[in-house]
Design a protein around this motif. Structure first.
Motif, PDB file in Angstrom:
ATOM      1  N   ARG A   1      32.063   9.457 -30.788  1.00 54.16           N
ATOM      2  CA  ARG A   1      31.860   8.025 -30.624  1.00 54.16           C
ATOM      3  C   ARG A   1      31.372   7.756 -29.208  1.00 54.16           C
ATOM      4  O   ARG A   1      31.796   8.417 -28.259  1.00 54.16           O
TER       5      ARG A   1
ATOM      6  N   ARG B   1      32.084   1.988 -22.377  1.00 50.12           N
ATOM      7  CA  ARG B   1      32.859   1.359 -21.301  1.00 50.12           C
ATOM      8  C   ARG B   1      33.385   2.391 -20.299  1.00 50.12           C
ATOM      9  O   ARG B   1      33.225   2.237 -19.091  1.00 50.12           O
TER      10      ARG B   1
ATOM     11  N   MET C   1      28.120  -5.639 -19.933  1.00 47.63           N
ATOM     12  CA  MET C   1      27.782  -4.514 -20.806  1.00 47.63           C
ATOM     13  C   MET C   1      26.315  -4.128 -20.625  1.00 47.63           C
ATOM     14  O   MET C   1      25.949  -2.957 -20.682  1.00 47.63           O
TER      15      MET C   1
ATOM     16  N   ILE D   1      31.979  -7.690 -31.607  1.00 44.20           N
ATOM     17  CA  ILE D   1      31.227  -7.906 -30.367  1.00 44.20           C
ATOM     18  C   ILE D   1      31.742  -6.903 -29.334  1.00 44.20           C
ATOM     19  O   ILE D   1      32.877  -7.010 -28.865  1.00 44.20           O
ATOM     20  N   ALA D   2      30.897  -5.938 -29.045  1.00 49.51           N
ATOM     21  CA  ALA D   2      31.334  -4.785 -28.247  1.00 49.51           C
ATOM     22  C   ALA D   2      31.797  -5.153 -26.849  1.00 49.51           C
ATOM     23  O   ALA D   2      32.637  -4.464 -26.269  1.00 49.51           O
ATOM     24  N   SER D   3      31.282  -6.241 -26.310  1.00 45.16           N
ATOM     25  CA  SER D   3      31.616  -6.572 -24.923  1.00 45.16           C
ATOM     26  C   SER D   3      32.936  -7.323 -24.793  1.00 45.16           C
ATOM     27  O   SER D   3      33.417  -7.522 -23.679  1.00 45.16           O
ATOM     28  N   LEU D   4      33.511  -7.779 -25.921  1.00 47.52           N
ATOM     29  CA  LEU D   4      34.758  -8.555 -25.850  1.00 47.52           C
ATOM     30  C   LEU D   4      35.952  -7.720 -26.317  1.00 47.52           C
ATOM     31  O   LEU D   4      35.813  -6.822 -27.141  1.00 47.52           O
TER      32      LEU D   4
ATOM     33  N   ALA E   1      39.762 -11.330 -27.825  1.00 44.10           N
ATOM     34  CA  ALA E   1      38.641 -12.267 -27.706  1.00 44.10           C
ATOM     35  C   ALA E   1      37.785 -12.244 -28.964  1.00 44.10           C
ATOM     36  O   ALA E   1      37.272 -13.281 -29.395  1.00 44.10           O
TER      37      ALA E   1
ATOM     38  N   TYR F   1      39.062  -2.582 -26.390  1.00 44.56           N
ATOM     39  CA  TYR F   1      37.713  -2.952 -26.803  1.00 44.56           C
ATOM     40  C   TYR F   1      37.393  -2.272 -28.136  1.00 44.56           C
ATOM     41  O   TYR F   1      38.004  -1.235 -28.471  1.00 44.56           O
TER      42      TYR F   1
ATOM     43  N   GLU G   1      35.297  -0.214 -29.380  1.00 43.18           N
ATOM     44  CA  GLU G   1      35.019   1.225 -29.520  1.00 43.18           C
ATOM     45  C   GLU G   1      36.263   2.087 -29.275  1.00 43.18           C
ATOM     46  O   GLU G   1      36.241   3.289 -29.503  1.00 43.18           O
TER      47      GLU G   1
END
Lengths: 822, 217
Positions: free
Chosen positions: A379, A383, A461, B95-98, B102, B135, B137
């Motif tokens: 994966r 981040r 991001m 939503i990957a950034s939140l 959120a 998050y 992921e």
């Protein structure tokens, strides 16, 4: 291998914009680098030609200690004593409003190493040639570069006449003569320069047997030996800083261009990962795959390199006239305004393109080599990867900042100055993503609604994808602010300084002694002349540096207006005595002189009572009382006359001088014209800097455009859920535009302090090392506002196309994100 | 009440027009749950996308209550999705950034219907209390799908549309997630239209229909 290459190349067919980005990056990087190299190579070639004209660095000269002319009986005396010397007379004449350097030589005794003495160089004065006789005998012949003839509007058909009315010997175009120089027989030069029986130096042939008679016994004239490398080295030393500045700009533009290349290569590699893994799964070894990628890259680098070198040539052609004018105006260096390039320059440009492409792709290539074929199952934890990257970027940035501080504290020299500059810029670029991440994190924590929260979080991001383009923009902006602050600061200081320094209303120059005395007597009797400020001057060498000693009269015009950097309270009265002098800032800097230090100029050992700025003068300068200079340098010549008069009388007085003494434009100039002329030379220098600034900014804009365009496709998975959640494509497009503009705005705001740091480094370190003067630090907030606006505009223009694409994207494209086969 | 009448949709492809829906009809009462099955390419997802207002139909009507979705423009359809419809996809599409928290609150806040206590209840019942600060992921597939369902239900939509919500999960996890979804649907009283390949998952819903060559049979 061909089959593998074909498979790899198929990627570019599907992503033509990536290919364009890669080629544009390589082309721009190579173009700006090779363009600057072409300018430097052309100028250095001119210096070398000038140095080789009389034999190069191995040749030694015999001159008077103050550089004044001496009797040619020294030549006869030395030849009789067995010295193999050759006479030279040098001087300036003005033709068609421009200055031409005259070199008088004796081709029969010239050192064998001299370009003019070697038949192989194709000169017109070889002994076998027909021209030899006419060169040596009346009415003589002179040699001149074809480019100079064109520049001065001269031809071989009509005789050239100087502004003093002397007819020059017939002109012959010669390949090996440096631009701006007129070579003739020494006898002809004595006639043209009105210096009959005089010589400026005697050349010693390094390949001839040396005489056993000591110099002091061989001639009654007190000559001293100086190395020719000292003389020719002056020009190299003085112009080095100019060329280093150009090189630094070229390197910066090259790096900014490589950012685009890196961005395009990394993206292409990431997108081709599945293809690469499939190839590995089909039995292609890691080594074969890496070699195929390398071959593909080098082919593209070759294409980008060829177009880059061609574009670089065009840039150099466009900038060469300004560079030539700057070098001529600032250093008196004669450089051809037209460009001639060697094959080595072309191959060096291509080499840089290859090296740049390899450097930008080394990470991707290494990754391809070590990539396990089954890595797809992992994966992607963006981040953690981003946090790790930000951490090491911060670490390296801090280390580079530390290095810059250590270099500043303990280093010395121009190269160290540029190393500090480079360390600061790279540290700033590396610190940008962590700082932006911090700003965005703060924004996120203060966000009100869900869209606002997403706006900040998603911007953070996006940092990974955009950081390279943003770094390029930061570098371009910081360089612009830094150089802009220095240039505008210099312009302001220089203009203020000129206003204070040029107190006389009319300046008379290039006068011989007879004319000088006649003019002084005539002006003395005129009622419209309020004050006469005559000067005398002599050129000397102190610790190897060329220094001009100027003698001036004691007057309120100097006491009240002459700006000093540092001075003793009693300086003007002290200068009236023999023991005190004023020195220019650059001389003080070069020789590490301070107030109250004593220096040795031959037998004279005066004390320094004042240090004054002398902007734009590459040579050191000493100012002393006119009588003191005449006392210590009996051969000192007239140094011009400053005439003070009421503003209303300037025109009529100049007209009277023209009528009485037949003054030409170059011999007499009013204060306003002199200021305009001085400012004009600097504006030419700044024009080159401004052009390179604009080009660097353009490259940063292209980097941003390419990044946004290539990223827009990858952004769909992030945007589709919001669209499905009820945000329109229009709103999403506006949010995307807003994010790019916000990132550009923050980058521009961070570029301001970095730019000021760059400006400080240029003013306090580089300028001092390069030119010997330190400018006061002025800030120009209007520049920042303009550049921040320009950054926003660049971001807006760069994101316009991706934004419009998103606004009108077909729902099907977004729906595909939700489909199984994503 | 959801009513779909004589719905047509044709896609243009390089090989020519490809009709996907050819007069599909469907009625779904308030609070009803329906599973839509069919072979690949039968038009299940297309029908779901048209009902969600993600795409425009060529002909026919789609009424949700008094609103004719097919007649709405792009902005109005977006508003409808925001306020009245929840959508869950097979790929989770978070939503990957939140953060998880959120993400869960996103749709409800967007619709202006954020309810702290409902959010807490959802988080707890979905078993996401411990991962709120993570998050997307950093979650397993099952956890991600639970976040997607929570996000869709947080705004208490009238209609929940799910496209193969368990397609990326193993059978056991898929059934657990499905049971949880049905419990929460019952708790909110919303209508559920689900597209699925799995007969066992479809069997958990009140009604099942089959789409064949663009028509519901």
């Amino acid at each position: 291998m061909i089959h593998i290459l074909k498979t790899l190349l198929s990627h570019w067919r599907r992503h033509p914009m990536q290919l364009v980005a890669l080629l544009v990056g390589l082309t721009i990087a190579t173009a700006l680098w090779s363009g600057v190299q072409a300018l430097n190579a052309q100028a250095r070639d001119s210096y070398n030609k000038a140095a080789q004209l009389l034999g190069g660095d191995r040749v030694e000269s015999l001159t008077l200690v103050n550089g004044a002319l001496f009797s040619d009986k020294a030549f006869a005396e030395l030849r009789r004593a067995g010295w193999i010397v050759s006479p030279v007379l040098e001087g300036q004449v003005r033709v068609n409003g421009k200055s031409l350097r005259v070199i008088g030589i004796d081709p029969l005794s010239l050192p064998r190493a001299a370009a003019l003495a070697t038949p192989a160089t194709g000169t017109e004065i070889s002994e076998d040639g027909k021209g030899f006789q006419s060169f040596l005998t009346r009415p003589w012949q002179s040699l001149i570069a074809l480019s100079t003839m064109e520049q001065f509007g001269l031809g071989t058909d009509a005789p050239a006449i100087t502004e003093t009315g002397i007819t020059l010997p017939a002109l012959t175009a010669a390949e090996n003569v440096t631009p701006g120089i007129l070579v003739m027989d020494v006898g002809a030069a004595q006639s043209v320069l009105e210096a009959v029986g005089k010589l400026s130096r005697l050349l010693i042939d390094p390949d001839a047997k040396t005489s056993t008679t000591p110099l002091e016994d061989a001639t009654s004239i007190p000559l001293q030996r100086t190395s020719e490398s000292e003389v020719s080295g002056d020009l190299n030393r003085l112009t080095d800083s100019f060329h280093l500045n150009l090189t630094a700009f070229g390197m910066l533009a090259f790096l900014v261009g490589l950012f685009i290349v890196y961005s395009a290569i990394t993206l292409a590699f990431e997108q081709r990962l599945p293809m690469l893994r499939t190839l590995r799964a089909c039995g292609v070894s890691a080594l074969t795959l890496t070699i195929a990628l390398l071959l593909e890259l080098l082919t593209l680098a070759l294409i980008g390199g060829i177009t880059g070198v061609a574009l670089g040539y065009l840039i150099a052609v466009a900038l060469m006239p300004d560079v030539a004018t700057s070098l001529g105006g600032l250093y008196g260096a004669q450089v051809s305004g037209s460009l001639a390039l060697s094959p080595s320059w072309w191959s060096a440009g291509l080499g840089m393109s290859m090296i740049g492409a390899l450097a930008a792709s080394s990470y991707s290539l290494a990754k391809a080599y070590w990539m396990p074929p089954l890595a797809t199952a992992q994966r992607f934890a963006w981040r953690e990867a981003q946090e790790r990257r930000l951490n090491w970027q911060s670490g390296i940035a801090l280390a580079l900042l530390g290095l810059a501080i250590i270099l500043y504290l303990f280093g010395n020299g121009l190269v160290v100055g540029f190393a500090i500059l480079a360390a600061l810029l790279v540290a700033g670029a590396l610190a940008l993503p962590p700082l932006l991440s911090l700003i965005l994190r703060v924004g996120e924590s203060h966000a009100g609604g869900p869209v606002s929260q997403w706006f900040w979080a998603d911007s953070r991001m996006q940092l990974s994808g955009l950081s390279v383009a943003l770094m390029a923009m930061l570098l371009a902006l910081a360089a612009n602010i830094g150089v802009g602050t220095m240039v505008d600061g210099f312009r302001k200081t220089f203009n203020d300084w000129l206003d204070q320094r040029l107190v006389a209303e009319i300046y008379l120059d290039s006068l011989d002694e007879t004319r000088f005395d006649a003019v002084m007597s005539w002006l003395d009797l005129r009622e419209d002349v309020t004050v006469l400020l005559p000067k005398n001057r002599v050129d000397v060498r102190i610790e190897g540096w060329p220094v001009r000693v100027l003698g001036f009269v004691d007057h309120e015009s100097y006491r009240d207006y002459w700006p000093m950097k540092a001075a003793n309270p009693d300086l003007w009265d002290a200068v009236l005595s023999d023991e005190a002098i004023l020195v220019s800032e650059q001389l003080a800097q070069r020789l590490t002189l301070r107030l109250d230090d004593t220096i040795s100029i031959g037998e004279w050992q005066p004390r320094i009572v004042g240090i004054y700025p002398d902007y734009g003068n590459p040579k050191g300068q000493i100012s002393a009382n006119i009588d003191t200079v005449a006392h210590y340098f009996p051969d000192a010549g007239p140094g011009g006359i400053g005439v003070r008069t009421d503003d209303d009388n300037i025109e009529s007085l100049m007209e009277a001088l023209r009528t009485q003494f037949n003054f030409t434009g170059s011999e007499m100039i009013d204060q306003a014209s002199l200021k305009a002329f001085s400012k004009g030379i600097f504006e030419k220098t700044f024009a080159v800097t401004a052009a390179l600034n604009v080009l660097t900014m353009l490259v940063a804009g292209i980097a941003m455009f390419m990044s946004l365009l290539t990223l827009s496709e990858m952004r769909l998975p992030q945007l589709a859920p919001l669209w499905a959640g009820g945000l329109t494509r229009r709103k999403l497009a506006m949010l995307e535009l807003g994010k790019t503009i916000a990132l550009a705005l923050f980058t521009a705001m961070l570029a301001v302090p970095l730019g000021l740091l760059v400006a400080w480094c240029l003013i306090a370190v580089v300028n001092v090392q390069a030119f010997g003067w330190r400018l006061p630090f002025h800030v120009f907030p209007y520049q920042w506002i303009w550049l921040v606006a320009l950054a926003i505009l660049t971001a807006f223009v760069a994101s316009l196309m991706p934004t419009l694409r998103l606004r009108t994207i077909a729902p099907m494209r977004l729906l595909r994100v939700f489909a199984n086969e994503r | 009440m959801l009513i779909v009448e004589d719905l047509h949709k044709t896609y243009s492809t390089p090989q020519g027009p490809l009709p996907v829906l050819r007069g599909a009809n469907l009625t779904l009462g308030d609070g009803e749950t329906l599973a839509m099955m069919g072979d690949s390419g039968s038009g299940k997802s297309t029908l779901l996308h048209l009902v969600a207002g993600l795409d425009a139909a060529d002909a026919g009507t789609i009424r949700l209550g008094e609103t004719d979705i097919a007649a709405l423009d792009d902005a109005a359809r977006a508003l409808l999705r925001r306020n009245r419809i929840g959508v869950v996809f097979q790929q989770f599409n978070l939503i990957a950034s939140l953060t998880v928290q959120a993400n869960l609150a996103f749709q409800a806040k967007l619709a202006g219907r954020y309810d702290e206590s409902w959010q807490s209840e959802l988080t707890e019942r979905l078993g996401l209390s411990d991962v709120g600060a993570r998050y997307p992921e950093q979650l397993s597939g099952g956890q991600q799908q639970r976040v997607a369902i929570g996000r869709a239900l947080a705004a208490r939509p009238e209609l929940l549309l799910t496209d193969e919500p368990t397609g990326n999960l193993d059978v056991e996890t898929g059934e657990a997630v499905m049971q949880l979804t049905l419990d929460l649907v019952a708790r909110t009283g919303c209508t559920l239209l689900m597209v699925t390949h799995s007969a066992s998952i479809a069997g958990m819903l009140a009604r099942q229909v089959r789409l064949d060559r663009g028509r519901l049979v």
